[in-house]
Design a protein around this motif. Structure first.
Motif, PDB file in Angstrom:
ATOM      1  N   GLY A 212       0.816  -1.221   0.000  1.00 23.67           N
ATOM      2  CA  GLY A 212       0.000   0.000   0.000  1.00 23.67           C
ATOM      3  C   GLY A 212       0.841   1.258   0.000  1.00 23.67           C
ATOM      4  O   GLY A 212       0.312   2.370   0.024  1.00 23.67           O
ATOM      5  N   THR A 213       2.158   1.098  -0.008  1.00 23.89           N
ATOM      6  CA  THR A 213       3.052   2.264  -0.063  1.00 23.89           C
ATOM      7  C   THR A 213       4.140   2.004  -1.115  1.00 23.89           C
ATOM      8  O   THR A 213       4.240   0.899  -1.656  1.00 23.89           O
ATOM      9  N   ALA A 214       4.951   3.013  -1.371  1.00 21.39           N
ATOM     10  CA  ALA A 214       6.186   2.864  -2.163  1.00 21.39           C
ATOM     11  C   ALA A 214       5.928   2.387  -3.591  1.00 21.39           C
ATOM     12  O   ALA A 214       6.536   1.419  -4.050  1.00 21.39           O
ATOM     13  N   LEU A 215       5.016   3.059  -4.266  1.00 22.19           N
ATOM     14  CA  LEU A 215       4.656   2.623  -5.627  1.00 22.19           C
ATOM     15  C   LEU A 215       5.003   3.698  -6.665  1.00 22.19           C
ATOM     16  O   LEU A 215       4.339   3.810  -7.692  1.00 22.19           O
ATOM     17  N   ASP A 216       6.058   4.469  -6.353  1.00 23.60           N
ATOM     18  CA  ASP A 216       6.352   5.623  -7.210  1.00 23.60           C
ATOM     19  C   ASP A 216       7.556   5.410  -8.131  1.00 23.60           C
ATOM     20  O   ASP A 216       8.027   6.353  -8.754  1.00 23.60           O
ATOM     21  N   LEU A 217       8.067   4.183  -8.193  1.00 25.67           N
ATOM     22  CA  LEU A 217       9.267   3.947  -9.016  1.00 25.67           C
ATOM     23  C   LEU A 217       9.072   2.738  -9.921  1.00 25.67           C
ATOM     24  O   LEU A 217       8.331   1.813  -9.557  1.00 25.67           O
ATOM     25  N   PRO A 218       9.789   2.684 -11.034  1.00 26.24           N
ATOM     26  CA  PRO A 218       9.748   1.479 -11.853  1.00 26.24           C
ATOM     27  C   PRO A 218      10.545   0.348 -11.205  1.00 26.24           C
ATOM     28  O   PRO A 218      11.347   0.585 -10.283  1.00 26.24           O
ATOM     29  N   LEU A 219      10.331  -0.857 -11.698  1.00 30.66           N
ATOM     30  CA  LEU A 219      10.805  -2.084 -11.050  1.00 30.66           C
ATOM     31  C   LEU A 219      12.229  -2.048 -10.478  1.00 30.66           C
ATOM     32  O   LEU A 219      12.415  -2.253  -9.271  1.00 30.66           O
ATOM     33  N   LEU A 220      13.235  -1.810 -11.313  1.00 33.13           N
ATOM     34  CA  LEU A 220      14.620  -1.990 -10.837  1.00 33.13           C
ATOM     35  C   LEU A 220      14.966  -0.976  -9.751  1.00 33.13           C
ATOM     36  O   LEU A 220      15.628  -1.312  -8.761  1.00 33.13           O
ATOM     37  N   GLN A 221      14.480   0.250  -9.904  1.00 35.73           N
ATOM     38  CA  GLN A 221      14.727   1.292  -8.898  1.00 35.73           C
ATOM     39  C   GLN A 221      13.906   1.005  -7.634  1.00 35.73           C
ATOM     40  O   GLN A 221      14.348   1.235  -6.509  1.00 35.73           O
TER      41      GLN A 221
ATOM     42  N   ASN B 200      -2.216  -5.842 -10.720  1.00 36.30           N
ATOM     43  CA  ASN B 200      -2.081  -4.677  -9.851  1.00 36.30           C
ATOM     44  C   ASN B 200      -0.632  -4.188  -9.896  1.00 36.30           C
ATOM     45  O   ASN B 200      -0.350  -3.002 -10.099  1.00 36.30           O
ATOM     46  N   SER B 201       0.294  -5.117  -9.730  1.00 37.46           N
ATOM     47  CA  SER B 201       1.714  -4.775  -9.758  1.00 37.46           C
ATOM     48  C   SER B 201       2.118  -4.206 -11.117  1.00 37.46           C
ATOM     49  O   SER B 201       2.853  -3.216 -11.201  1.00 37.46           O
ATOM     50  N   ASN B 202       1.631  -4.822 -12.191  1.00 40.84           N
ATOM     51  CA  ASN B 202       2.004  -4.366 -13.540  1.00 40.84           C
ATOM     52  C   ASN B 202       1.639  -2.902 -13.762  1.00 40.84           C
ATOM     53  O   ASN B 202       2.383  -2.151 -14.394  1.00 40.84           O
ATOM     54  N   ILE B 203       0.489  -2.499 -13.212  1.00 39.58           N
ATOM     55  CA  ILE B 203       0.053  -1.105 -13.366  1.00 39.58           C
ATOM     56  C   ILE B 203       0.735  -0.225 -12.310  1.00 39.58           C
ATOM     57  O   ILE B 203       1.222   0.867 -12.624  1.00 39.58           O
ATOM     58  N   SER B 204       0.790  -0.707 -11.080  1.00 38.88           N
ATOM     59  CA  SER B 204       1.342   0.122  -9.998  1.00 38.88           C
ATOM     60  C   SER B 204       2.792   0.516 -10.251  1.00 38.88           C
ATOM     61  O   SER B 204       3.212   1.621  -9.915  1.00 38.88           O
ATOM     62  N   LEU B 205       3.575  -0.412 -10.830  1.00 38.64           N
ATOM     63  CA  LEU B 205       4.987  -0.096 -11.114  1.00 38.64           C
ATOM     64  C   LEU B 205       5.179   0.315 -12.579  1.00 38.64           C
ATOM     65  O   LEU B 205       6.331   0.400 -13.055  1.00 38.64           O
ATOM     66  N   CYS B 206       4.055   0.553 -13.265  1.00 33.80           N
ATOM     67  CA  CYS B 206       4.091   0.958 -14.695  1.00 33.80           C
ATOM     68  C   CYS B 206       4.960  -0.006 -15.521  1.00 33.80           C
ATOM     69  O   CYS B 206       5.785   0.425 -16.333  1.00 33.80           O
ATOM     70  N   SER B 207       4.780  -1.307 -15.276  1.00 36.04           N
ATOM     71  CA  SER B 207       5.639  -2.305 -15.920  1.00 36.04           C
ATOM     72  C   SER B 207       5.180  -2.692 -17.322  1.00 36.04           C
ATOM     73  O   SER B 207       6.009  -2.908 -18.221  1.00 36.04           O
ATOM     74  N   GLY B 208       3.869  -2.835 -17.477  1.00 39.16           N
ATOM     75  CA  GLY B 208       3.335  -3.284 -18.769  1.00 39.16           C
ATOM     76  C   GLY B 208       1.954  -3.864 -18.562  1.00 39.16           C
ATOM     77  O   GLY B 208       1.447  -3.918 -17.439  1.00 39.16           O
ATOM     78  N   MET B 209       1.326  -4.285 -19.667  1.00 37.09           N
ATOM     79  CA  MET B 209      -0.011  -4.879 -19.562  1.00 37.09           C
ATOM     80  C   MET B 209       0.016  -6.248 -20.229  1.00 37.09           C
ATOM     81  O   MET B 209       0.224  -6.342 -21.439  1.00 37.09           O
ATOM     82  N   LEU B 210      -0.175  -7.294 -19.435  1.00 34.52           N
ATOM     83  CA  LEU B 210      -0.160  -8.635 -20.033  1.00 34.52           C
ATOM     84  C   LEU B 210      -1.417  -8.823 -20.883  1.00 34.52           C
ATOM     85  O   LEU B 210      -2.534  -8.576 -20.416  1.00 34.52           O
ATOM     86  N   ASP B 211      -1.228  -9.278 -22.123  1.00 32.82           N
ATOM     87  CA  ASP B 211      -2.353  -9.583 -23.004  1.00 32.82           C
ATOM     88  C   ASP B 211      -2.800 -11.022 -22.716  1.00 32.82           C
ATOM     89  O   ASP B 211      -2.258 -11.976 -23.264  1.00 32.82           O
ATOM     90  N   VAL B 212      -3.787 -11.133 -21.828  1.00 29.89           N
ATOM     91  CA  VAL B 212      -4.235 -12.457 -21.378  1.00 29.89           C
ATOM     92  C   VAL B 212      -4.834 -13.255 -22.535  1.00 29.89           C
ATOM     93  O   VAL B 212      -4.636 -14.468 -22.645  1.00 29.89           O
ATOM     94  N   ARG B 213      -5.568 -12.570 -23.404  1.00 29.32           N
ATOM     95  CA  ARG B 213      -6.183 -13.286 -24.536  1.00 29.32           C
ATOM     96  C   ARG B 213      -5.099 -13.975 -25.367  1.00 29.32           C
ATOM     97  O   ARG B 213      -5.264 -15.117 -25.787  1.00 29.32           O
TER      98      ARG B 213
END
Ligand SMILES: O=c1[nH]c(=O)c2nc[nH]c2[nH]1
Ligand SMILES: [Zn+2]
Length: 450
Positions: A92-101, A303-316
């Motif tokens: 619920g905290t610390a969601l302001d950086l991309p993955l590696l950082q 949730n993680s993919n959006i929160s860390l701006c990582s990407g969007m998995l195409d489930v289809r």
């Protein structure tokens, strides 16, 4: 009527059961009777008008039947295919950086503290209780590099009756936080000790899983040894893959001899039918084919993919490749420990893909219901034991009540069971989850002493 070999039902429920099969994303069984044997397995599933005959075959009294209340239904317990137990302390905290950082600034400094058994006991008790209360009957956990507190996580899952795969994290590379890594030898030896100690305890529902954190945290020698340990002990494997573009580029740089990120894991025997890889947002078609061929699974962590701006998995696209797929909360890159949130964020992502491309075929709530239960069991190669109400499987279930006094949604006279399921998935929460069962044992509400 379907039956297993056991001859006595210890628990019998009558009412509505909602689950998934390979052919039907949502199958609703109204006025149904389900029996559970003394081992916690579903002994029969029959229509209520067969109840007299069922009671003779399975040796129970009609007065022993637990009749569900109007509107209540059982659904299979949810399977969280990817969650970091130690990261729950900052969920619920610390969601302001991309993955590696994000890893360097928040994750490694916190995980480092799990050498401390007191801190571990507190967080691990909270995350096991929180997820169970939210209907997660099976969790696939990452712990930390510390063997003893990773064993403690297994002990706590067992204490509260949660089914779990628990991984002692392996990493012999970390340039950012140099005192949060192991030597290669230590990582291999401690992994062996972790497996030995956990299996020795013979917890009925808790098993070890080989856990290289992700390719950039591991030397080739470590990856090689972990692949060998998994193979010679026939163990599950979990890691991360293709979560964000910077990470994909890093892996390309670090493993120039491999043709792709997936090829790195394949090279070291870490891509098997008992492997689950988190994220996979940026996998190519060729890599998805490698998943399909090996029987490895993807854990979708929206949730993680959006929160860390990582990407969007195409489930289809993943489903079209026939790759096994489950949902994960990925606490704490994902901020919510609830699998209901994972279903909602997965729906949002699917709709966002349609906004980008109006011809896109979105994934329905019913399909995500299946992915959160049966799909998760397949992703963890546990579908011979859990995932739905098939006779012979363990009774892992949650009892949903839409009419608890403080329910976060309302039911109207015109609502069908299907509507109520959809409302629960979109609007419900742990207040509606009145009981949770794992292998036939009621684990929520918690014992008074817990
Ligand atoms: O979402 C993530 N959380 C983690 O802890 C992690 N480690 C490597 N890659 C990761 N991704
Ligand atoms: Zn993760």
């Amino acid at each position: 009527m379907l039956r297993s070999n056991e001859s006595r039902a210890e628990k019998v429920f009558r009412g509505t059961f909602v689950h998934s099969t390979q052919n039907e994303a949502v199958q609703i069984l109204e006025d149904t009777v389900l029996g559970v044997d003394k081992e916690g397995k579903i002994s029969f599933l029959g229509r209520a008008d067969e109840v007299k005959q069922l009671s003779q075959t399975w040796e129970f009294q009609l007065s022993d039947i637990r009749q569900l209340k109007q509107g209540e239904f059982f659904m299979p317990g949810m399977v969280d295919t990817h969650i970091h137990a130690p990261q729950y302390s900052y969920a619920g905290t610390a969601l302001d950086l991309p993955l590696l950082q994000w890893l360097n600034k928040y994750t490694f400094p916190v995980e480092k503290q799990y050498r401390n058994a007191k801190f571990a006991e507190d967080t691990y008790t909270k995350v096991v209780k929180r997820t169970l209360k939210n209907g997660t009957t099976t969790a696939c956990y990452f712990a930390t590099i510390h063997t003893d507190t990773s064993l403690l996580l297994g002990e706590i899952a067992d204490r509260f009756g949660q089914r779990a795969l628990v991984g002692k994290v392996c990493m012999d590379r970390n340039e950012a936080v140099i005192d949060y890594k192991e030597s290669t030898k230590e990582s291999v030896e401690e992994t062996k000790r972790f497996i030995y100690e956990l299996l020795k305890r013979k917890y009925p529902q808790v098993k070890p899983i080989i856990t290289p954190r992700f390719a950039p945290s591991c030397s080739e020698e470590l990856l090689h040894s972990l692949g060998q340990i998994a193979k010679s002990n026939d163990l599950h494997i979990q890691s991360h893959i293709s979560e964000n573009r910077e990470e994909v580029a890093l892996v390309k740089n670090m493993f120039p001899a491999c043709s792709s990120y997936t090829d790195v894991y394949r090279e070291y025997n870490l891509l098997t039918s008992k492997t689950v890889m988190a994220h996979g947002c940026h996998l190519t078609d060729k890599e998805l084919e490698m998943f399909k061929t090996s029987g490895a699974a993807i854990s979708h962590c929206p949730n993680s993919n959006i929160s860390l701006c990582s990407g969007m998995l195409d489930v289809r696209r993943v489903l079209k490749h026939n790759v096994k797929l489950g949902l994960g909360t990925d606490v704490a890159g994902g901020y919510s420990p609830s699998m209901l949130d994972a279903i909602r964020r997965a729906l949002d992502t699917s709709k966002a893909l349609k906004i980008q491309n109006p011809g896109y075929e979105t994934v329905s709530y019913k399909e995500f219901f299946r992915l959160s239960t049966l799909g998760g069991s397949q992703a963890l190669s546990l579908d011979d034991t859990i995932g739905n109400f098939e006779v012979g499987k363990d009774f892992d279930a949650v009892l949903i009540s839409p009419s608890v006094p403080d329910s976060p949604f309302d039911v109207f006279e015109s609502d069908t069971t299907e509507n109520i399921l959809e409302k629960f998935l979109n609007l419900g929460d742990d207040r509606n989850i009145v009981e949770v069962y794992v292998a036939g044992n009621r684990v929520v509400p918690f014992e008074k002493s817990a």
